[in-house]
Design a protein around this motif. Structure first.
Motif, PDB file in Angstrom:
ATOM      1  N   PHE A 145       0.867  -1.243  -0.175  1.00  0.00           N
ATOM      2  CA  PHE A 145       0.117  -0.064  -0.106  1.00  0.00           C
ATOM      3  C   PHE A 145       0.964   1.209   0.271  1.00  0.00           C
ATOM      4  N   GLU A 147       1.117   5.356   0.151  1.00  0.00           N
ATOM      5  CA  GLU A 147       0.414   6.693   0.684  1.00  0.00           C
ATOM      6  C   GLU A 147      -0.291   7.469  -0.526  1.00  0.00           C
ATOM      7  N   ASN A 151      -8.290   4.572   0.521  1.00  0.00           N
ATOM      8  CA  ASN A 151      -8.881   3.333  -0.023  1.00  0.00           C
ATOM      9  C   ASN A 151     -10.269   3.001   0.346  1.00  0.00           C
ATOM     10  N   LEU A 154     -10.730  -0.290   2.524  1.00  0.00           N
ATOM     11  CA  LEU A 154     -10.210  -0.053   4.064  1.00  0.00           C
ATOM     12  C   LEU A 154     -10.993   0.654   4.616  1.00  0.00           C
ATOM     13  N   GLU A 155     -11.825   1.891   3.991  1.00  0.00           N
ATOM     14  CA  GLU A 155     -12.542   2.778   4.717  1.00  0.00           C
ATOM     15  C   GLU A 155     -13.689   2.044   5.536  1.00  0.00           C
ATOM     16  N   TRP A 158     -11.995  -0.460   7.899  1.00  0.00           N
ATOM     17  CA  TRP A 158     -11.695   0.462   9.260  1.00  0.00           C
ATOM     18  C   TRP A 158     -12.601   1.058   9.989  1.00  0.00           C
ATOM     19  N   VAL A 214      -3.469   3.882  -0.206  1.00  0.00           N
ATOM     20  CA  VAL A 214      -4.071   3.934   1.181  1.00  0.00           C
ATOM     21  C   VAL A 214      -3.666   5.387   1.749  1.00  0.00           C
ATOM     22  N   GLN A 218      -5.699   6.570   6.960  1.00  0.00           N
ATOM     23  CA  GLN A 218      -6.012   5.206   7.420  1.00  0.00           C
ATOM     24  C   GLN A 218      -4.768   4.261   7.813  1.00  0.00           C
TER      25      GLN A 218
END
Length: 244
Positions: A145, A147, A151, A154-155, A158, A214, A218
């Motif tokens: 991943f 920066e 994402n 992942l949102e 998470w 990402v 995150q």
């Protein structure tokens, strides 16, 4: 050994063969950190082996690597914090085909910063998708991943981040791990080990060439939950070949 290998890949999830190891505390720093894993118990002896992961992927050997075939279905049904990582448990029925062999997806989890490096470059986050064939042989697909923009997968994951060790949260609806992979499935390949005790060797490593994005927020959210870096230091490649 095959049963033990699979149990280890499941991160000691309800495997009686690893009851002893569950009582041996290990960590990512201090007296029980990576440099001492092999000394903590004989069952962790492989951590001092010659074919350990992670590695710096470089010095590539050109090879005729066959395309990977991902047959992932929606199946990420639970997210948990085991104190060493955040892991998504996957329901049966999804696999990747490597050299004509089906490896069923068991779980995926994350390390920050990345454990493996590509041409000396470390990434802020790495995902490991852990698979096993019908005989218990393991294959790990690693995704880096980078920066940048947030994402979206992942949102949603998470939003359910388990804040404390031992927390388990159901994912509703379940997630499809395929959405976390890069669109381009070109990859590197090498033989290695589990990156956590018992560091069992004989694991097929598939590292995707292309990273996915990402966001910093995150990354920071994951680090806050873990409370520490959870990456094992690089290991010597020794006589192994890294194919591309």
């Amino acid at each position: 050994m095959k049963k033990n290998l699979l149990c280890a890949a499941m991160l000691f999830a309800s495997c009686s063969a690893f009851a002893a190891e569950q009582h041996v505390h290990w960590d990512y720093s201090g007296d029980k950190g990576p440099e001492n894993w092999a000394k903590l118990t004989p069952e962790f002896g492989a951590c001092a082996g010659k074919n350990q992961t992670p590695v710096n992927l470089t010095g590539f050997i050109q090879a005729d690597l066959k395309p990977l075939k991902f047959n992932y279905k929606v199946g990420g049904s639970q997210i948990l914090n085991n104190g060493h990582t955040v892991q998504v448990v996957y329901d049966a029925g999804s696999n990747v085909v490597i050299d004509g062999v089906e490896y069923e997806l068991k779980q995926f989890h994350f390390h920050a910063p990345s454990e493996n490096e590509i041409k000396g470059e470390s990434y802020p986050l790495e995902g490991h998708f852990v698979h096993a064939d019908k005989n218990g042989n393991l294959a790990v697909v690693a995704v880096m991943f980078k920066e940048g923009k947030a994402n979206p997968v992942l949102e949603t994951l998470w939003a359910h981040l388990p804040a404390k060790e031992g927390d388990k949260i159901a994912l509703t609806p379940a997630h499809n791990a395929l959405d976390l992979l890069p669109k381009n499935h070109a990859y590197y390949r090498f033989s290695g080990s589990l990156t956590t005790p018992p560091c069992t060797e004989g694991v097929r490593w598939i590292v995707m060439k292309k990273p996915v994005f990402v966001s910093k927020a995150q990354i920071d959210a994951f680090k806050k939950v873990m409370g520490h870096d959870n990456n094992r230091p690089l290991q010597a490649v020794n006589a192994r070949e890294i194919l591309e």
